[in-house]
Design an enzyme around this catalytic site. Sequence first.
Site, PDB file in Angstrom:
ATOM      1  N   CYS A  56       3.406  63.839 -16.801  1.00  0.00           N
ATOM      2  CA  CYS A  56       2.855  65.008 -16.097  1.00  0.00           C
ATOM      3  C   CYS A  56       3.710  66.241 -16.321  1.00  0.00           C
ATOM      4  CB  CYS A  56       2.725  64.710 -14.612  1.00  0.00           C
ATOM      5  SG  CYS A  56       4.272  64.214 -13.799  1.00  0.00           S
TER       6      CYS A  56
ATOM      7  N   CYS B  76       7.159  57.984 -15.772  1.00  0.00           N
ATOM      8  CA  CYS B  76       6.947  58.131 -17.211  1.00  0.00           C
ATOM      9  C   CYS B  76       7.217  59.547 -17.692  1.00  0.00           C
ATOM     10  CB  CYS B  76       5.538  57.695 -17.601  1.00  0.00           C
ATOM     11  SG  CYS B  76       4.234  58.844 -17.117  1.00  0.00           S
TER      12      CYS B  76
ATOM     13  N   CYS C  91      -2.154  60.959 -16.477  1.00  0.00           N
ATOM     14  CA  CYS C  91      -1.221  60.139 -15.708  1.00  0.00           C
ATOM     15  C   CYS C  91      -1.627  58.668 -15.812  1.00  0.00           C
ATOM     16  CB  CYS C  91      -1.208  60.565 -14.238  1.00  0.00           C
ATOM     17  SG  CYS C  91      -0.225  59.466 -13.190  1.00  0.00           S
TER      18      CYS C  91
ATOM     19  N   SER D 265       9.988  49.393 -23.252  1.00  0.00           N
ATOM     20  CA  SER D 265       9.853  49.676 -24.681  1.00  0.00           C
ATOM     21  C   SER D 265       9.023  48.577 -25.298  1.00  0.00           C
ATOM     22  CB  SER D 265      11.242  49.729 -25.338  1.00  0.00           C
ATOM     23  OG  SER D 265      11.138  50.058 -26.712  1.00  0.00           O
TER      24      SER D 265
ATOM     25  N   CYS E 260       3.993  56.510  -8.750  1.00  0.00           N
ATOM     26  CA  CYS E 260       4.639  57.039  -9.962  1.00  0.00           C
ATOM     27  C   CYS E 260       5.513  55.991 -10.645  1.00  0.00           C
ATOM     28  CB  CYS E 260       5.477  58.269  -9.603  1.00  0.00           C
ATOM     29  SG  CYS E 260       6.380  58.979 -10.984  1.00  0.00           S
TER      30      CYS E 260
ATOM     31  N   THR F  51      15.935  52.495 -30.027  1.00  0.00           N
ATOM     32  CA  THR F  51      17.021  51.818 -29.314  1.00  0.00           C
ATOM     33  C   THR F  51      18.288  51.788 -30.151  1.00  0.00           C
ATOM     34  OG1 THR F  51      15.422  50.441 -28.119  1.00  0.00           O
ATOM     35  CG2 THR F  51      17.711  49.700 -28.147  1.00  0.00           C
TER      36      THR F  51
ATOM     37  N   ARG G 166       5.644  54.837 -20.363  1.00  0.00           N
ATOM     38  CA  ARG G 166       6.818  55.703 -20.530  1.00  0.00           C
ATOM     39  C   ARG G 166       6.532  56.720 -21.618  1.00  0.00           C
ATOM     40  NH1 ARG G 166      10.394  58.643 -19.515  1.00  0.00           N
ATOM     41  NH2 ARG G 166      12.594  58.223 -19.177  1.00  0.00           N
TER      42      ARG G 166
END
Length: 605
Positions: free
Chosen positions: A580, A577, A549, A102, A574, A387, A351
Amino acid sequence: MMSPFLPSSHVIGIRPTARRWASSDAPKITTHYSIHPRDQDPRWEGTEMERFADQADVVVVGAGPAGLSAAIRLKQLALAEEREVRVCVVEKASQIGAHTLSGACLEPSALNELLPDWKERGAPLHTPVTEDIFSILTEKHRIPVPMLPGLPMNNHGNYIVRLGNLVRWLGEQAEELGVELYPGYAAAEVLFHEDGSVKGIATNDVGIAKDGSPKDTFERGMELHAQVTLFGEGCHGHLAKQLYRHFNLRQNCEPQTYAIGLKEVWVVRPEKWRPGRVEHSVGWPLNRNTYGGSFLYHLNEGEPLVALGFVVGLDYSNPYLSPFREFQRWKHHPFVAPTLEGGERIGYGARALNEGGVQSIPELTFPGGILIGCSPGFMNVPKIKGTHTAMKSGMLAAEAVFPRLAVLEEDSAPSAGLHVPEYAESLKASWVWKELHAVRNIRPSFHNYLGLYGGMVYTGIFYWILRGKEPWTLKHCGLDSDQLKPAKECTPIEYPRPDGKLSFDLLSSVALSGTNHEGDQPAHLTLRDDSVPVERNLAIYDGPEQRFCPAGVYEYVPTDDGAGMRLQINAQNCVHCKTCDIKDPSQNINWVVPEGSGGPAYNGM
């Protein structure tokens, strides 16, 4: 470790649409059992498939801010009433916090409620915000925007944090209270009672070869049963999206809309370091009709660190757009570059983010289960913060669940999952709902001819003056996957080459994320139809997955005979996140969990 003591009972699995092993003109890409069922594959004949099961009172999927807050609150309530309540948290990352990413500028309201003595306990909140800067960027210049009190971007009283470190600390607080944490165990399947209520989850199987066959080391996952299961997987959780379909949880809300957030951590020159400074911008390099912006936060953690990132709404229309390369280009802006020049990049990650707001929140409860945190989507988009709302949702779930928990006799198990609608009721009566309702129109207000500028005008008039009390609610534009235009209708974007000083290539960036997966396993980026990437995505949209991506997972390469192109999936890259799965215009990609502990190894991202 979990101690198996119950034999596995009848299980009804949730499985994406599966296809039989069959010959096809398209090269075989997908070998995962969620697409090619093992009971139809002769290589699996005679393989022992029994699973062992364990019983808890509450199972939490995901050791993020929401899941850990729920677990902590449950144990606090149990301690106050001198009750034994078994709470188990499963987490796909190898360590608590290793998949957490984050910005992050934390509003401490929920933390103050959960652990009022967090300062004395040593919570890693070291950097109170001391300066707020907001800008509109043109290609060469900066237009300062005053940060008026009451605007959602005002960060007075907040803290700049490395959220992975805070999550790891929350895990320590949970363990001290007796919560059982199981990092490295990915929840791969939802289990159901015979009445259709959620029974718990099963962790992933291990020891499956890349071609989908069992290895000699094959082991079934564990079943973990509970009176109620809390799903806090984070944005676009793969179990949550199955639950949406199974219980029709999205029938009364709009489709979720998302963004991708990319982040780096740098060590900068001491003279460029301003601990406590928060900088945000909108505008260049994005055009006015592409939603997005940047952040640059100066941390105060003993060395001159800055966390910087770029967010792009996934409702963009040009298939040639690359969020990663827009981020790299942004760092060359005359207002940004001086902070980074002479510094060293030490971290990278990405993310997806929920941006739909209250319009897109699904039904939150169903028999045997509850959705918490960023899984259903409680992010306050104009604040760029989720959050505090995620943590509060977990706490409210715990407070709703605790009075409903039955005292189970040893070796006994419930025959149906608890349905706890009180959670949704308490959430809608809380400050979380009030906060999200007030900003509900800001994100969809950007869908106008003026784009960014029209949205800013709307925010200034209707939020700053009316505080979200306008008697209407704007709508989003539908699924992000439906927004891409055919490539022939769009202009290719020419991106500058990375200079290796401020901007970098994709693979060297992924290397900084610590991402690692067992190589000999089926790709967890599964395709429902292996022919679709070339026949539709490449033919119509020029293969947008190779650009959206942020980790170089997808690339189109020549076929062995040189007669055409094929999609190659580099699953080991990968970073989890989920972009895709969200943005694929054919909705052919289905992200599932890899073997437990695979993925990024973020260090305080």
